[in-house]
Design an enzyme around this catalytic site. Structure first.
Site, PDB file in Angstrom:
ATOM      1  N   TYR A 125     -11.660  -5.074   0.125  1.00  0.00           N
ATOM      2  CA  TYR A 125     -10.471  -4.248  -0.149  1.00  0.00           C
ATOM      3  C   TYR A 125      -9.225  -5.063   0.163  1.00  0.00           C
ATOM      4  O   TYR A 125      -9.185  -5.775   1.177  1.00  0.00           O
ATOM      5  CB  TYR A 125     -10.479  -2.988   0.739  1.00  0.00           C
ATOM      6  CG  TYR A 125      -9.185  -2.210   0.647  1.00  0.00           C
ATOM      7  CD1 TYR A 125      -9.043  -1.200  -0.294  1.00  0.00           C
ATOM      8  CD2 TYR A 125      -8.108  -2.515   1.475  1.00  0.00           C
ATOM      9  CE1 TYR A 125      -7.847  -0.500  -0.412  1.00  0.00           C
ATOM     10  CE2 TYR A 125      -6.908  -1.829   1.361  1.00  0.00           C
ATOM     11  CZ  TYR A 125      -6.786  -0.818   0.423  1.00  0.00           C
ATOM     12  OH  TYR A 125      -5.598  -0.136   0.302  1.00  0.00           O
ATOM     13  N   GLU A 213      -2.620  -2.369  -4.977  1.00  0.00           N
ATOM     14  CA  GLU A 213      -3.923  -2.233  -4.316  1.00  0.00           C
ATOM     15  C   GLU A 213      -5.055  -2.696  -5.228  1.00  0.00           C
ATOM     16  O   GLU A 213      -5.126  -2.285  -6.386  1.00  0.00           O
ATOM     17  CB  GLU A 213      -4.145  -0.759  -3.950  1.00  0.00           C
ATOM     18  CG  GLU A 213      -5.459  -0.503  -3.231  1.00  0.00           C
ATOM     19  CD  GLU A 213      -5.697   0.996  -3.005  1.00  0.00           C
ATOM     20  OE1 GLU A 213      -5.930   1.731  -3.976  1.00  0.00           O
ATOM     21  OE2 GLU A 213      -5.648   1.415  -1.837  1.00  0.00           O
TER      22      GLU A 213
END
Ligand code: GDP
Ligand code: MN
Length: 402
Positions: A125, A213
């Site tokens: 992530y 993101e």
């Protein structure tokens, strides 16, 4: 303003970030064309079909009409049109959408990047965002990628790392190496990750994003590092200097009432409550929402009519607020500093008459220049409009009707 995955990826690529390649399609035929093109360019045999909506969790989401997931794998060219058809035009419900889901107008056909090889593919992530506490940008990352990051934050917060960037010097090589190290990488993948981090940060800065993101960042079985997903929020106040990005806006993804309000220059944000409000000035609008809440109601919206609360704007604002069927009362709270309260009061009366069939109570609190005259004007109008001068009076009126 939010961007679609495919738009974010094209921006990433222009900043030198390696991405899972793909093309968009709006029909099953276009999907097949896209897949063929990908096959000739990348040699891929499998394809990933991904719904393009402004919401995450697509992989686990369901298309109401067909039961298809929002991200599916096609293991041959032949499977592409049918699997594309099961997503296109349907409503995709994910953990991040409403119960009705979001209509899928476009899909992204991507190369399969989870192919087998020397190592297992691994998902990480990574996001770049603004840390409002320190006033600095930061990179947030975790070796636990591909999954819901909120769950990681809750259950295993030690697996989430942050790296703050000094705005004066920008991202430094040692910081990129630290990220790669904390993700447990070595060799070729380590090197690729340092490049990935630097380029991602440059993309974030370069497009004036407030969030960029990537979940997951993938380490492929042959140690390449690439962006498989992308979620971007661009700072609206910076759009004037990014015409190309401003053009990426997809109004079909936004609340239609908010779009309409924006077109007439009203700052309107729809909320879930039952008391509509119309206020001049963002600060006063926030305070008004607080007072609605304190008096037992729930704000149905945020609405800043701006400095010129004339009859036309008041009418536009009323019409926008009244589109929301859950509104049980409207509180108008105007401070007459530059505008005179009696002018605003006349505007309210005119707008009320023009619209005609308003069947919910309206409470008008006017304070400032000519407030008394304004109150009289409203009281004498014979309309179902309650006037108030103090905010407390207005709140009591709200309390009485909700
Ligand atoms: P999200 O569910 O909206 O976050 O969409 P993502 O773009 O993150 O995709 C969801 C999941 O699909 C990923 O976490 C992967 O597990 C899977 N996925 C994405 N690309 C590929 C691919 O190329 N091959 C395979 N086998 N799975 C993929
Ligand atoms: Mn994702």
């Amino acid at each position: 303003m939010n961007l679609h995955e495919y738009q974010g990826k094209s921006l990433l690529e222009s900043f030198g970030v390696k991405i899972q390649k793909g093309y968009t399609a709006s029909t099953p035929e276009e999907a097949t064309e896209a897949a063929k093109k990908l096959q000739s360019e990348t040699g891929t045999e499998w394809f990933v079909i991904k719904a393009q909506i402004h919401a995450g969790g697509r992989g686990k989401g369901t298309v109401t009409e067909t039961g298809s997931r929002g991200v599916v794998l096609a293991k041959s060219l032949d499977e592409v049109p049918e699997k594309a058809k099961a997503i296109l035009g349907g409503h995709l419900v994910t953990a991040q959408t409403s119960k009705e889901g979001k209509k899928v107008n476009k899909i992204y056909i991507a190369q399969d990047v989870y192919y087998p090889g020397d190592n297992e593919p691994e998902e990480y992530y990574m996001s770049v965002l603004m840390n409002r506490q320190t006033g600095r940008n930061m990179i947030m990352y975790s070796p636990e990628g591909g999954v819901d990051i909120e769950t990681v934050a809750e259950k295993t917060p030690e697996k989430i790392f942050t790296e703050e960037i000094d705005p004066k010097v920008g991202i430094q090589a040692f910081q990129a190496r630290k990220v790669a190290f904390n993700l447990g990488l070595s060799g070729q993948a380590f090197k690729e990750m340092t490049k990935f981090v630097v380029s991602l940060y440059k993309a974030y800065e370069g497009i004036d994003a407030s969030m960029f993101e990537i979940n997951p960042v993938l380490k492929t079985s042959d140690d390449q590092i690439m962006a498989v997903d992308s979620k971007v929020t661009v700072d609206n106040n910076a759009l004037f200097r990014h015409k190309d990005i401003a053009e990426m806006r997809d109004k079909t993804e936004e609340d239609p009432t908010e779009v309409e309000a924006g077109e007439v220059g009203l700052n309107y944000v729809k909320l879930d409550g039952n008391v509509g409000c119309m206020v001049n000035g963002a600060g006063l609008a926030m305070a008004t929402m607080d007072i609605i809440k304190l008096s037992g109601g729930n704000p149905a919206n945020f609405l800043d009519v701006g400095g010129t609360a004339d009859a036309k704007r008041v009418e536009q604002a009323f019409r926008i607020i009244l589109k929301d069927g859950s509104v049980k009362a409207i509180l108008v709270n105007i401070f007459g500093g530059i505008v005179r309260c009696d002018r605003v009061a006349q505007g309210v009366v005119d707008a009320y008459k023009n619209i005609g069939d308003i069947d919910i109570p309206i409470i008008v609190r006017l304070q400032g220049t000519n407030a008394e005259e304004a109150k009289k004007l409203i009281d004498d109008s014979g309309l179902a409009v309650h006037s108030a001068i103090t905010l407390q009076e207005a709140a009591d009126n709200v309390k009485a009707v909700v």
